[in-house]
Write an enzyme that holds these catalytic residues in place. Structure first.
Site, PDB file in Angstrom:
ATOM      1  N   SER C  65       0.721  -1.220  -0.194  1.00 25.29           N
ATOM      2  CA  SER C  65       0.004   0.245  -0.082  1.00 25.29           C
ATOM      3  C   SER C  65       0.819   1.451   0.047  1.00 25.29           C
ATOM      4  O   SER C  65       0.203   2.421  -0.323  1.00 25.29           O
ATOM      5  CB  SER C  65      -0.967   0.206   1.436  1.00 25.29           C
ATOM      6  OG  SER C  65      -1.978  -0.844   0.965  1.00 25.29           O
ATOM      7  N   LYS C  68       0.597   3.215  -2.965  1.00 26.89           N
ATOM      8  CA  LYS C  68      -0.651   4.197  -3.371  1.00 26.89           C
ATOM      9  C   LYS C  68      -0.113   5.694  -3.270  1.00 26.89           C
ATOM     10  O   LYS C  68      -0.606   6.421  -3.845  1.00 26.89           O
ATOM     11  CB  LYS C  68      -1.586   3.994  -1.900  1.00 26.89           C
ATOM     12  CG  LYS C  68      -2.252   2.562  -2.284  1.00 26.89           C
ATOM     13  CD  LYS C  68      -2.940   2.243  -0.953  1.00 26.89           C
ATOM     14  CE  LYS C  68      -3.813   0.899  -1.012  1.00 26.89           C
ATOM     15  NZ  LYS C  68      -4.569   0.770   0.178  1.00 26.89           N
ATOM     16  N   TYR C 240      -5.291   4.291   7.575  1.00 25.19           N
ATOM     17  CA  TYR C 240      -6.683   3.684   7.474  1.00 25.19           C
ATOM     18  C   TYR C 240      -7.183   4.116   9.327  1.00 25.19           C
ATOM     19  O   TYR C 240      -7.138   5.419   9.493  1.00 25.19           O
ATOM     20  CB  TYR C 240      -6.769   2.371   7.792  1.00 25.19           C
ATOM     21  CG  TYR C 240      -6.057   1.825   6.632  1.00 25.19           C
ATOM     22  CD1 TYR C 240      -6.219   2.262   5.260  1.00 25.19           C
ATOM     23  CD2 TYR C 240      -4.837   0.938   6.793  1.00 25.19           C
ATOM     24  CE1 TYR C 240      -5.201   1.742   4.230  1.00 25.19           C
ATOM     25  CE2 TYR C 240      -3.911   0.524   5.720  1.00 25.19           C
ATOM     26  CZ  TYR C 240      -4.219   1.077   4.353  1.00 25.19           C
ATOM     27  OH  TYR C 240      -3.519   0.547   3.298  1.00 25.19           O
ATOM     28  N   VAL C 258       1.358  -3.438   4.031  1.00 26.52           N
ATOM     29  CA  VAL C 258       0.972  -4.729   4.661  1.00 26.52           C
ATOM     30  C   VAL C 258       2.308  -5.770   4.601  1.00 26.52           C
ATOM     31  O   VAL C 258       2.335  -6.748   5.124  1.00 26.52           O
ATOM     32  CB  VAL C 258      -0.245  -5.333   3.866  1.00 26.52           C
ATOM     33  CG1 VAL C 258      -0.084  -6.122   2.528  1.00 26.52           C
ATOM     34  CG2 VAL C 258      -0.841  -6.632   4.838  1.00 26.52           C
TER      35      VAL C 258
END
Lengths: 304, 304, 304, 304
Positions: C65, C68, C240, C258
């Site tokens: 991630s 991103k 998150y 992750v």
């Protein structure tokens, strides 16, 4: 039918009394927590005037949420279909005391049997009067339906609910914030906690529930059309997020209370009251649900 | 910097006063609804002791949710990290008065700036005392931070909030139902509505906010470590579900109030107070947000 | 600073390697599950061109991630502020793979760092081209930023993600059902899984992340204005539903993956990459988070 | 009864054909959008073998979600009560295509009539076979129940659903991500879209639905016990978030389809099929619902 029915009730009562797991008695207020769990009663009032019972059918218990059926009947009598502008008719799919939908749906409770919905119907019954006047009307309705004046409200239970009722107070204030209460939250809550604290035996409750049979020899409290609609609501919403399960297993309209009582209806035939104070994990009477399922099966009673 | 800063403030003030769209003044209580919308003020207190202002900087306005920053600072001083057992530190992603997460997360509010979270910090400040004692501590903190004793609570506003505050009452009772209030809901609400009703000018607010700069010549109310954490919370949670947007556009920790004020911080450099009572659709001051964005851009102030 | 920084990194690395609890390695695909948990690396690239490392800084890991951030930078370069019509800028307050908000908000993901949001930015980068063309642009950006052409995508990892990626497939189809995908879901997913499967050492990642510092001697990939906005998004949304916690504890913009990596930014000063494959219960690198917190404290690095 | 029933059907048909508001035809796939809205048909198959019709009862329409009843009957025949480990029996209180509960409840759909639930029952029917084998079993069941082999699947409609079915694809992949699909999502979706694309006249549908009457002269497809449970599920869940409303107004178990059809059951007495392609805002046939309500009232048909 009479002989078979009495035999079935006796069998069920005997079987339930032999139970080793009575469930957990509700304990959020001391008055309910002190009730002995190993009790069971069942009564059936038939359309033709019969009354059949087994077990502890002369012991009074706290009707709690079962009273929401009577309050709804009175509120509908007062407001008619106008009531449905304030409360919905759909299963909630959530717990009895969930406030989530109330926010999503702008203060209009899903149905009259979740707590928020029952607070709205109580508000409708209150209608600007003093709580004691509204409660007098409520008791008058229940007593007339049961043809029994010896039905009373336990003020200690009502007071204890008030002292511990923060969740219901949150609902009442939340409703008020959306303009969906006509009376002050405190007055509505007081009335609500009092009618919930009505005590009855299963015999009294079964008789009080006869008006939902729709046809037969007993006091007709509301029109047949309205009876059917009350039954529809009991079937789809009577057990909160366990309503589908109850409909699937028992197949009869019914309303449960946290005091361990359940009022069921066999349209055209009978009104059923069971009571056992221990609850299953959904908050419904454990043995009461089992007894209701067994009775429906043995008597071949199902609306389906 | 001083000259440039004053010039920028004057320009911003002039520009804002020429605005044709002032936004909508909050009207949920009469006292706020009566405020004239076409007002604007901005003040900046610098780390080195400077104070710069433009517009209606001598007009007092209702600080409302901006006071949550001061209450949080006091509550952290009292409870330390224990406070975080009762309230979280995450952006909520929902409106300031949403009750949904509170149910999903068992009565622990997401952060100290949503209403439920601020009710918990107020409860922590109350700590078994009478509301007036807690409010005296609160006012003492604000006055010491601002070095100005002429800061007061408007009791009429507080009373009006109480009369119309059903949504906040719902939150307080909901918290109580989960055991997350130590004091009676009514007392906590009374204290909460009163500290929210504190009135200040932008000059007073900018000075009161200096303790969040972290370094410089002014009363140090809390440690640098705690200052940073308060700023972190303001940046991630200070504008409810508009916090990400504010961080993206302005890039400074800030807290808004429904009275039209915003308190912003430039770590190490300055404390900013803007006020204009008209709100945008997110409930934050329309011109205040625009002024804050413009000021940050012109002065090249950003934490990023 | 250089000497102190190297000493701090060495201390942190030593301390982390002495850890007895390394957390749990992600195991939803075999390729990630096979990584040895007891590994740790940290690298810092400074604005003035310095590069400092400790631990296993030559071991490549799956960026996941973290990529991103690069995809977002490219998508913003392509679409500019038009991108925000398709994806929001608010913290989600929910897990990275939650689909709930996507339904409530009509297919517009909360921010570009939750999975659904990153699928949208990937769709924007794809822009009607073949996946290999979009991936070439992506790799070109990362390599240019890192000034290192030895950065590659692990095709086995990408294929394994595809085989196990039902949850992401659900998001892509859900987005498509709201008309918020311009390319076929399968193509977007393929591109997404591939850029996530980029492998880097912490040295490479720290260098690739320098463009977020905003000032200094290294390839400027995007404008300072955009850098600040990317940092704002990383601070409010980078972890998150643990973003507030990270901002509170560490006080720096950062994005986790992750695979156990975290990319952090000290605006104006440095870019930080840490890696340790074991995750805490929020799905972020356990030792990586601790190392980042310790580094920020020791170096007095905080945006607040 | 026969004479009265035919007269009532004729009256209803005449009245509906005089309607000025036919509702909106579903248009999410071209094949459904092209259907002329001003059509109406009604058929009743009675327990004693009668068949009564009025209106366009020889026109075929797309059964769509009504087929979920047949798939459920087959799935229960295959898996028995094991099926309930994979799907619940509670009303959802949400739209037919909502994915929110699926996330909250870990991939176990609320009931077999919301889309996700029907995808699970289709998966159960598929059972590792090729879609055409499962579809052959499905068609075999429907044809046997209707005693009519001239019932077919419209492959064009199925293909079009596949092309536009991103929302259902999202559900299937979401279920797969929770391990609640035994077959590949694409295969399950293909099978699902095909059985939904079954076309029938109201005469055929009324005959196919007779197996839900529970007693009488027609092919008994499932046991009486299971019939009652299917009816319970239709009553509590058959109209998604409009189920309570339908139960309240009509008082009969029923299942609607987006093609404008509704299948209703009068336990012990009759099976009813109505069709009119225009939908009300809940996505149920507008005139179909009105016709069903009128028929129930005129014939005094209610389970309550």
């Amino acid at each position: 039918m009479a002989a078979k029915l009495q035999r079935v009730l006796d069998e069920i009562s005997q079987q339930m009394r032999a139970s080793t797991d009575w469930g957990e008695v509700a304990s959020y207020i001391p008055e309910l927590g002190e009730v002995r769990p190993d009790q069971f009663a069942i009564s059936v009032a038939t359309a033709d005037g019969g009354l059949f019972s087994a077990g502890d059918f002369q012991t009074r218990f706290s009707a709690q949420s079962i009273t929401k059926v009577f309050t709804l009947a009175i509120a509908l009598g007062r407001a008619g279909d106008q009531l449905w502008h304030r409360v919905g008719r759909e299963p909630s799919g959530t717990a009895f005391n969930s406030i989530v939908q109330l926010e999503h749906e702008q203060g209009r409770p899903r149905n009259p049997f979740v707590n928020a919905g029952a607070i709205v119907t109580t508000d409708e019954v209150l209608a600007g009067r003093e709580p004691r006047e509204a409660l007098a009307e409520f008791l008058g309705f229940v007593r007339a339906a049961a043809e029994d004046d010896d039905i009373h409200i336990n003020a200690d239970v009502a007071r204890s609910e008030t002292a511990h009722g923060h969740r219901n107070a949150a609902h009442a204030h939340f409703l008020a914030s959306f303009g969906n209460l006509k009376n002050p939250p405190e007055k509505v809550l007081g009335t609500y906690f009092h009618h919930c604290a009505t005590e009855m035996t299963t015999q009294q409750l079964a008789k009080a529930g006869r008006f939902l049979i729709g046809t037969g020899s007993y006091p007709r409290m509301v029109s047949l059309d309205r009876v059917r609609r009350l039954n529809a609501l009991m079937l789809t919403c009577g057990h909160y997020d366990g309503s589908g399960e109850f409909a699937y297993r028992v197949g009869l309209p019914a309303k449960s209370g946290v005091g361990g009582g359940i009022l069921g209806v066999v349209p055209g035939q009978a009104s059923i009251a069971v009571w056992s104070p221990g609850l299953n994990r959904n908050g419904n009477s454990k043995l009461g649900t089992e007894a209701m399922e067994q009775l429906a099966r043995e008597m071949d009673w199902s609306v389906f």
